[in-house]
Design a protein around this motif. Structure first.
Motif, PDB file in Angstrom:
ATOM      1  N   LEU A 140      -1.676  -8.379   4.156  1.00  0.00           N
ATOM      2  CA  LEU A 140      -0.545  -7.701   4.782  1.00  0.00           C
ATOM      3  C   LEU A 140       0.190  -6.806   3.790  1.00  0.00           C
ATOM      4  O   LEU A 140       0.581  -5.692   4.115  1.00  0.00           O
ATOM      5  CB  LEU A 140       0.416  -8.738   5.372  1.00  0.00           C
ATOM      6  CG  LEU A 140       1.572  -8.224   6.207  1.00  0.00           C
ATOM      7  CD1 LEU A 140       1.065  -7.484   7.441  1.00  0.00           C
ATOM      8  CD2 LEU A 140       2.471  -9.377   6.623  1.00  0.00           C
ATOM      9  N   ASP A 170      -6.792  -0.920   1.301  1.00  0.00           N
ATOM     10  CA  ASP A 170      -7.665  -1.822   2.040  1.00  0.00           C
ATOM     11  C   ASP A 170      -9.113  -1.563   1.661  1.00  0.00           C
ATOM     12  O   ASP A 170      -9.504  -0.420   1.402  1.00  0.00           O
ATOM     13  CB  ASP A 170      -7.478  -1.623   3.549  1.00  0.00           C
ATOM     14  CG  ASP A 170      -6.027  -1.786   3.963  1.00  0.00           C
ATOM     15  OD1 ASP A 170      -5.413  -2.788   3.555  1.00  0.00           O
ATOM     16  OD2 ASP A 170      -5.510  -0.906   4.670  1.00  0.00           O
ATOM     17  N   LYS A 190      -3.814  -2.098  10.424  1.00  0.00           N
ATOM     18  CA  LYS A 190      -2.489  -1.875   9.844  1.00  0.00           C
ATOM     19  C   LYS A 190      -1.808  -0.672  10.507  1.00  0.00           C
ATOM     20  O   LYS A 190      -0.600  -0.702  10.749  1.00  0.00           O
ATOM     21  CB  LYS A 190      -2.578  -1.671   8.336  1.00  0.00           C
ATOM     22  CG  LYS A 190      -2.709  -2.954   7.562  1.00  0.00           C
ATOM     23  CD  LYS A 190      -2.655  -2.679   6.069  1.00  0.00           C
ATOM     24  CE  LYS A 190      -2.775  -3.960   5.279  1.00  0.00           C
ATOM     25  NZ  LYS A 190      -2.803  -3.685   3.826  1.00  0.00           N
ATOM     26  N   ASP A 220       6.796   0.180   7.594  1.00  0.00           N
ATOM     27  CA  ASP A 220       6.308  -0.345   6.315  1.00  0.00           C
ATOM     28  C   ASP A 220       7.423  -1.050   5.535  1.00  0.00           C
ATOM     29  O   ASP A 220       7.164  -2.002   4.807  1.00  0.00           O
ATOM     30  CB  ASP A 220       5.626   0.727   5.472  1.00  0.00           C
ATOM     31  CG  ASP A 220       6.497   1.932   5.182  1.00  0.00           C
ATOM     32  OD1 ASP A 220       7.521   2.123   5.863  1.00  0.00           O
ATOM     33  OD2 ASP A 220       6.155   2.701   4.264  1.00  0.00           O
ATOM     34  N   ARG A 258       7.431  -4.546   6.781  1.00  0.00           N
ATOM     35  CA  ARG A 258       6.291  -5.286   6.242  1.00  0.00           C
ATOM     36  C   ARG A 258       6.568  -5.729   4.804  1.00  0.00           C
ATOM     37  O   ARG A 258       6.334  -6.870   4.437  1.00  0.00           O
ATOM     38  CB  ARG A 258       5.029  -4.433   6.315  1.00  0.00           C
ATOM     39  CG  ARG A 258       3.793  -5.193   5.965  1.00  0.00           C
ATOM     40  CD  ARG A 258       2.489  -4.547   6.378  1.00  0.00           C
ATOM     41  NE  ARG A 258       2.485  -3.156   6.677  1.00  0.00           N
ATOM     42  CZ  ARG A 258       1.880  -2.226   5.914  1.00  0.00           C
ATOM     43  NH1 ARG A 258       1.278  -2.580   4.806  1.00  0.00           N
ATOM     44  NH2 ARG A 258       1.874  -0.966   6.274  1.00  0.00           N
TER      45      ARG A 258
END
Length: 192
Positions: free
Chosen positions: A113, A118, A127, A154, A157
Motif C-alpha cells: 500500500l 510497483d 492503486k 495519496d 494513503r
C-alpha cells in the motif's frame, strides 16, 4: 521472456504450475510467521530452480504484490462502495477502518500500500482504481463541508500507513488504532 510479458500472456502449463507452487510455498511461509520471503529458500521449498522463481518474481516485493493481489482488490472494492455511500464521511470512516485493519493484520499489505513503485502493472492499476475511488469520496466529503481542502487520495494513503506504523510500534494495538484513527479523522475536518 520478461516477467511482465510472461504475465501478459497465458503461461505454459508447467510455468503456471511452478508459479502456483511458488505462491503456495510463500503463503505457507507467511502463515508460519516467516515474512522474509527469501526467494532462494522459497525455490528450494517449492522444488523449483531459483531462476524459475526470479523469472516470475524478480524480487521480494514482486512476490509480495502477487500474494496480496486478492486482498488489495478487496480494498479497491471497499473504496468503491465507500465512494457510493450516501454519507461520504461515514463511507470514509468505514474505508479507513477497513484499510487500517488490513494493514495491521498483514505488514506485507501495508508495504504494498505504501510503496511508491510497483513491480507489477496490475498492482499499479489497482492503486489507480483505489485512488480514483478515494478521490471521488474525498470530493463528495469536501462538497459536504466534512473535510478540508488540499487533502488528496495519496495523502490519505500515506497518513494511513503512518498510523499503521505508529500502532504497530505501541503496546495496546486495538486501543491505539482507534485513538490514532480518530485523530486522523479529526485532522481531515476543515479548520475551525
Amino acid at each position: 521472456m520478461t516477467p511482465s510479458s510472461e504475465r501478459g500472456t497465458a503461461l505454459r502449463a508447467d510455468a503456471a504450475r511452478n508459479r502456483a507452487r511458488v505462491l503456495q510455498v510463500a503463503r505457507e511461509q507467511l502463515a508460519m510467521g516467516d515474512d522474509s520471503l527469501m526467494l532462494n529458500a522459497i525455490a528450494r521449498l517449492a522444488g523449483v530452480g531459483v531462476g524459475t522463481v526470479y523469472r516470475h518474481f524478480p524480487n521480494r516485493h514482486a512476490l509480495l504484490e502477487a500474494l496480496l493481489a486478492e486482498r488489495f482488490q478487496q480494498l479497491v472494492g471497499e473504496a468503491q462502495a465507500a465512494a457510493a455511500d450516501e454519507d461520504a464521511l461515514a463511507g470514509l470512516h468505514r474505508l479507513l477502518r477497513f484499510a487500517l485493519g488490513r494493514a495491521l493484520d498483514d505488514p506485507g499489505f501495508a508495504a504494498v500500500l505504501e510503496s511508491a513503485s510497483d513491480a507489477d502493472a496490475r498492482t499499479s492499476a489497482m492503486k489507480a482504481e483505489l485512488d480514483r475511488a478515494v478521490a471521488e469520496l474525498l470530493d463528495r466529503a469536501r462538497s459536504a463541508g466534512a473535510i478540508r481542502h488540499g487533502i488528496e487520495a495519496d495523502d490519505v494513503r500515506w497518513l494511513l500507513c503512518g498510523i499503521e506504523h505508529a500502532v504497530r510500534s505501541g503496546d495496546d494495538r486495538a486501543k491505539n488504532a482507534e485513538i490514532y484513527l480518530d485523530v486522523l479523522l479529526e485532522g481531515l475536518r476543515p479548520p475551525r
